[in-house]
Design a protein around this motif. Structure first.
Motif, mmCIF file in Angstrom:
data_model
loop_
_atom_site.group_PDB
_atom_site.id
_atom_site.type_symbol
_atom_site.label_atom_id
_atom_site.label_comp_id
_atom_site.label_asym_id
_atom_site.label_seq_id
_atom_site.Cartn_x
_atom_site.Cartn_y
_atom_site.Cartn_z
ATOM 1 N N VAL B 97 69.502 58.952 174.163
ATOM 2 C CA VAL B 97 69.453 58.078 175.347
ATOM 3 C C VAL B 97 70.298 56.826 175.129
ATOM 4 O O VAL B 97 71.045 56.392 176.011
ATOM 5 C CB VAL B 97 67.985 57.696 175.657
ATOM 6 N N GLU B 98 70.210 56.273 173.932
ATOM 7 C CA GLU B 98 71.008 55.086 173.649
ATOM 8 C C GLU B 98 72.485 55.408 173.812
ATOM 9 O O GLU B 98 73.245 54.644 174.392
ATOM 10 C CB GLU B 98 70.719 54.606 172.224
ATOM 11 N N TRP B 99 72.866 56.565 173.293
ATOM 12 C CA TRP B 99 74.274 56.920 173.286
ATOM 13 C C TRP B 99 74.782 57.217 174.693
ATOM 14 O O TRP B 99 75.889 56.835 175.066
ATOM 15 C CB TRP B 99 74.482 58.142 172.388
ATOM 16 N N THR B 100 73.967 57.867 175.514
ATOM 17 C CA THR B 100 74.449 58.235 176.843
ATOM 18 C C THR B 100 74.297 57.105 177.861
ATOM 19 O O THR B 100 75.131 56.957 178.740
ATOM 20 C CB THR B 100 73.702 59.470 177.383
ATOM 21 N N VAL B 101 73.218 56.360 177.766
ATOM 22 C CA VAL B 101 72.934 55.402 178.839
ATOM 23 C C VAL B 101 72.942 53.949 178.363
ATOM 24 O O VAL B 101 73.734 53.130 178.834
ATOM 25 C CB VAL B 101 71.561 55.708 179.488
#
Ligand SMILES: Nc1ncnc2c1ncn2[C@@H]1O[C@H](COP(=O)(O)OP(=O)(O)OP(=O)(O)O)[C@@H](O)[C@H]1O
Ligand SMILES: [Mg+2]
Lengths: 254, 308, 383
Positions: B97-101
């Motif tokens: 999630v951190e990486w995508t959003v």
């Protein structure tokens, strides 16, 4: 204390700072500082990085609350007032990094600082009449921005943003103008133009300038205050201060 | 209102009530620790925090089923395996999630709030599709099902004690990691001055991802622990989120000690009032008190002054 | 150069936008939808009141409130209480053990109308309450928070807590509030049945008219100096103080305006749906209204109306055929709008359609002379 209070009530000074102290978690960024600024005087504050120069301006304009001491502007105590009240009393402040309204045009930036319609309903029903327009254009002309008056402020160059901010102060017509490093980051020509500009606008008001450029300081200063570690190291004319051995040691020497 | 009870009865009522309060404290603490890292250290609002807890709970549920079916002899210990898996799953999802959003939104905190709320809806519906809309409960191992008889009137359930132990252990671990390890000091360096931390050779993007993953992983552990005292449903996470944020904000976002103290005071206030006023009024009064105190002390109870 | 002339208040694109919206709402939809569908549109429009307020608070002022449901709900409840009292006349409720009080009170063994309900016998009082109760509450919250410089994320969390508090309170105190079912079975307004088709039409048009009042107020605010102060504040709050403004007062003002709009929306909801319940007060509906606003464009008051309409139409369509997909769609909408379209539909329009429309307007006889920009700037960038 009583002697100090006696001086603070002296009406001759535009600004009387006395025993001003602020401590951040025990660290005294400004320590028992006192100085006085005369009507129409240009006072320059110099000192090494972290000396507390910006903090002094923060304290005067209410951005930081003093731990102790008093700041009197034309005999009005400022330390108990809010930022906007201090501005309305007649103190204008330019920040170290240019701080203008990037989403608005140059015209709107200046108009927003025009001292009318400053409460909620005043602003809601503010009318852009000819008087406002003239004053805005006049100010824009003074800071060399008349050509770009309809441009969005974020399109201006760094130097022009500094001018715009100076213009925003001028339109408030403050009795005391405080400028934090107004020529920092400017090109040589911009620097000269700014010095020229400052000379014009400082004619009929008191000014406190923070500056590192000694040549520039010598050009404009009536008096110079040298700060070091939150205290005053020396005070006097630019010439006198330049020759002070303490000042040379902590500031000018290297 | 006390006259109906005898002195010993009153004593044990307070003891039991106090214990219930302590369990609630452990629950709040577990909920809040992960968020204290994510919000307190990174300034990111993760509205899907509750759903990460639920993920931990479902992982525990799955693990218990696997153990019951394939390793019934080891069933007594499945929980410890489940907890590790819950941590890993939640942390992995957190990193994703951190990486995508999240990393695209560090300079827009209010937008992170909206995006992670969207994420929480996605996660909720996924749970519903996978596990069904009904709540599921895990089978508690025998050794956790009993209770200690302290006096004639006072008995303390083992599962409650167990959750408390986990809360204490996780708090200690977080404290050591954040404030006593070199990793923790790098995290704090990134928080305080990103460009500077980058300049001295800290990989700030990686630190962000790991910190976020750690916070989510702790949420996973919390969810796992909660299966020992209650059942889990797909939208249970949403019920936690307001409480969790208030605990963190009330404690002063950046301090672990503050989070502990605030979880303690809020849980005690709530469980004490619950006894006299009933659940909903107790909740209303607790929340209201917290909100009013925050109005007077917006920086929370335990914070240092920092330069803006 | 007067500030109050129409050409100063609106660019020709704004005028076009208002005219198109009016045509859609007043002509196209009433002619093409049956009364039941139109009533549904009316319900969606009641959310548009909230989203228009959010454009002011959030888009312009940078204040994200996650508690707009509180104001929407209070407005709706104020009207529902009046209508409920009218429906609970002693004749209508003669089978109750205490006739003359709302049915849910009777079920909860309450034998006397609570004092809080008494004034809602009066229509005038109820109308005032619709507007004043939420606005005063917003003023108190705003005063307490903004004067202490609580803002941004903290404000969002606290408003969310407040909406959570109100929901728990309404559900918990069912004898006084109707609990989780809310206030239902509303029948007449001053003796006039609100359940006829005719009433539905009337309420729809009244709703649209009130929405346009709010839109004009919002337009006036955004084009005034106050609007520019809000924009300035969003980026450089500190600087605005040093231009001599008391920042907190401006925030309180827009927050109150947003609350008042939301309250009107809530009351329109009650009229059209004939009930009000806590499910429109809590944190979920409150944050959904924020996403309606974001979809439309947080900086566009007209966009906010389309946002509320389209997301709800979408929800209804999806909900009728694939109810389980709705949460997925909503979740994706949140993430997608924030990541890919922070300026929403209005931003897309500005970027792709506006230049073409402008060229067309250059030729259109009615619009040719209308200025393509007011002398005030319209910010189109999200911060
Ligand atoms: N709000 C604050 N909290 C903690 N420390 C502060 C705060 N404000 C200032 N300081 C500290 O006070 C000291 C003086 O800072 P200040 O910005 O006034 O220096 P300065 O003389 O303007 O330096 P420069 O020439 O670099 O602009 C610094 O050490 C700074 O870190
Ligand atoms: Mg400085």
């Amino acid at each position: 204390m009583s002697a100090a209070t006696a001086r603070a009530t002296n009406t001759d000074f535009v600004l009387a700072v006395e025993g001003l102290t602020v401590s951040f978690e025990g660290f005294k960024a400004v320590d028992d500082l006192s100085f006085y600024v005369d009507e129409k005087e240009i006072r320059v504050i110099i000192g090494p990085n972290g000396a507390g120069k910006t903090t002094v301006l923060d304290l005067i304009c209410g951005r930081t609350k003093a731990t102790e001491g008093s700041v009197k502007f034309r005999n009005k105590e400022l330390t108990t007032l809010n930022e906007h009240e201090i501005v309305r009393a007649g103190v204008g402040r330019k920040f170290q990094t240019p701080s203008i309204y990037e989403d608005l045009t140059v015209f709107e930036n200046l108009e927003l600082c025009y001292p009318r319609g400053r409460n909620v309903f005043g602003a809601l029903f503010f009318k852009r009449d000819q008087k406002v327009i003239n004053k805005v254009r006049e100010t824009a002309e003074m800071v060399n921005l008349l050509d770009q008056i309809e441009d969005s402020a974020d399109l201006l160059s760094h130097g022009k943003k500094q001018w715009l901010e100076i213009g925003m102060l001028l339109i408030q017509d403050p009795a005391l103008l405080m400028l934090d490093e107004p020529v920092a980051g400017m090109s040589v020509t911009e620097r000269q133009q700014t010095a020229e500009l400052l000379r014009r606008i400082t004619a009929d008001r008191s000014v406190i300038v923070i500056e590192h450029d000694m040549q520039f300081v010598a050009e404009i200063a009536d008096h110079v205050t040298v700060m070091h570690q939150g205290k005053i190291l020396a005070e006097g004319t630019a010439e006198k201060v330049k020759q002070d051995p303490k000042v040379i040691e902590v500031y000018l020497g290297h | 209102m006390f006259s109906d009870y005898s002195a010993t009865e009153l004593g044990s009522i307070f003891a039991m009530q106090g214990f219930a309060g302590l369990i609630l404290f452990a629950v709040f603490l577990l909920m809040a620790l992960g968020l204290a890292i994510i919000f307190g250290q990174m300034g990111v609002i993760n509205m899907a925090h509750g759903e990460f807890m639920i993920l931990g709970a479902y992982i525990t549920y799955l693990t218990s089923n696997v153990f019951a079916d394939y390793f019934p002899a080891l069933f007594g210990g499945y929980f410890f395996v489940a907890m590790v898996l819950a941590f890993l799953a939640a942390a992995a999802l957190g990193a994703l999630v951190e990486w995508t959003v999240i990393r695209r939104l560090y300079h827009r905190p209010l937008d992170t709030l909206l995006a992670t709320w969207g994420l929480s809806l996605l996660m909720q519906q996924s749970y519903r599709s996978i596990f069904g809309a009904r709540e599921v409960g895990v089978e508690v191992p025998d050794w956790m099902a009993g209770s200690f008889q302290v006096t004639d009137f006072v008995e303390l359930p083992v599962n409650g004690l167990f959750v408390m132990c986990i809360a204490v252990a996780v708090t200690l671990a977080v404290y050591l990691l954040m404030f006593r390890s070199s990793w923790g000091s790098r995290v704090r360096a990134v928080v305080q001055n990103r460009p500077m931390a980058g300049a001295v050779g800290i990989n700030t993007a990686k630190m962000d991802r790991m910190t976020f993953a750690l916070g989510c992983g702790i949420a996973g552990i919390a969810g796992s622990a909660f299966t020992m005292i209650g059942s889990t449903g797909p939208s249970a996470g949403q019920d936690y989120i307001v409480d969790t944020f208030l605990v963190v904000v009330f404690g002063g976002a950046a301090s672990i000690l503050g989070t502990v103290a605030s979880a303690f005071s809020i849980s005690q206030a709530q469980s004490t009032m619950e006894f006299f006023l009933g659940g909903s009024m107790a909740k209303v009064l607790t929340l209201l008190t917290v909100v009013i105190i925050l109005m007077f002390r917006p920086q929370g109870l335990f914070t240092l002054k920092v330069r803006k | 150069m007067s500030n109050f002339s129409l050409s100063n208040l609106m660019t020709r694109q704004d005028v076009l936008g208002f005219v198109v919206l009016a045509l859609i709402l007043l002509v196209v939809l009433p002619l093409s939808l049956d009364v039941m569908r139109l009533n549904q549109v009316g319900k969606y429009l009641s959310f548009a009141f909230v989203t228009v307020g959010l454009v002011l608070c959030w888009g312009y002022g940078g204040i994200l409130s996650l508690g707009q449901g509180v104001f929407y709900g209070l407005g709706g409840y104020a009207l529902a209480m009046f209508l409920k009292l009218e429906a609970s006349s002693p004749e209508n409720t003669s089978i109750q053990s205490t006739p003359g009080i709302p049915d849910f009170m009777d079920w909860n063994q309450i034998t006397e109308l609570p004092w809080l309900w008494e004034p809602f016998h009066s229509f005038g009082f109820s109308l005032l309450a619709i507007l004043l109760v939420p606005t005063v509450l917003a003023y108190l919250i705003g005063f307490a928070m903004f004067k202490r410089r609580v803002s941004g994320v903290y404000f969002a969390i606290i408003t969310q807590a407040i909406s959570s508090i109100l929901t728990i309170l309404i559900i918990g105190q069912q004898g006084y509030t109707g609990g989780v079912n809310g206030i239902t079975d509303l029948q007449t307004l001053m003796g006039w049945s609100i359940r006829t088709d005719y009433a539905s039409y009337v309420f729809y048009f009244v709703g649209v008219a009130l929405l346009f009042v709010c839109l004009f107020i919002a337009q006036f605010i955004t084009k005034s100096k106050l609007g520019r102060i809000l924009v300035a504040m969003r980026g450089q709050e500190d600087r605005v103080r040093f231009s001599g403004y008391d920042v907190a007062n401006f925030k309180i003002f827009v927050f109150c305006v947003g609350a008042a709009f939301a309250a009107v929306g809530g009351a329109m909801f009650t009229l059209q749906e004939k009930f009000m319940s806590p499910s429109f007060v809590g944190i979920v509906p409150s944050i959904e209204m924020v996403i309606f606003c974001a979809v439309g464009g947080r900086l566009s008051i007209l966009g906010a109306v389309y946002g509320a309409l389209l997301v709800n139409v979408f929800r209804t369509v999806l909900g009728e055929s694939f109810p389980e997909l709705w949460l997925f769609a909503m979740g994706l909408l949140f993430v997608g709008v924030v990541l890919a379209f922070p300026d929403g539909l209005a931003g897309v329009y500005q970027k792709y359609a506006a230049p073409t429309v402008d060229r067309f307007l250059d030729k259109a006889p009615l619009f040719r002379r209308w200025p393509s920009s007011t002398s005030h700037s319209e910010p189109i960038k999200a911060s």
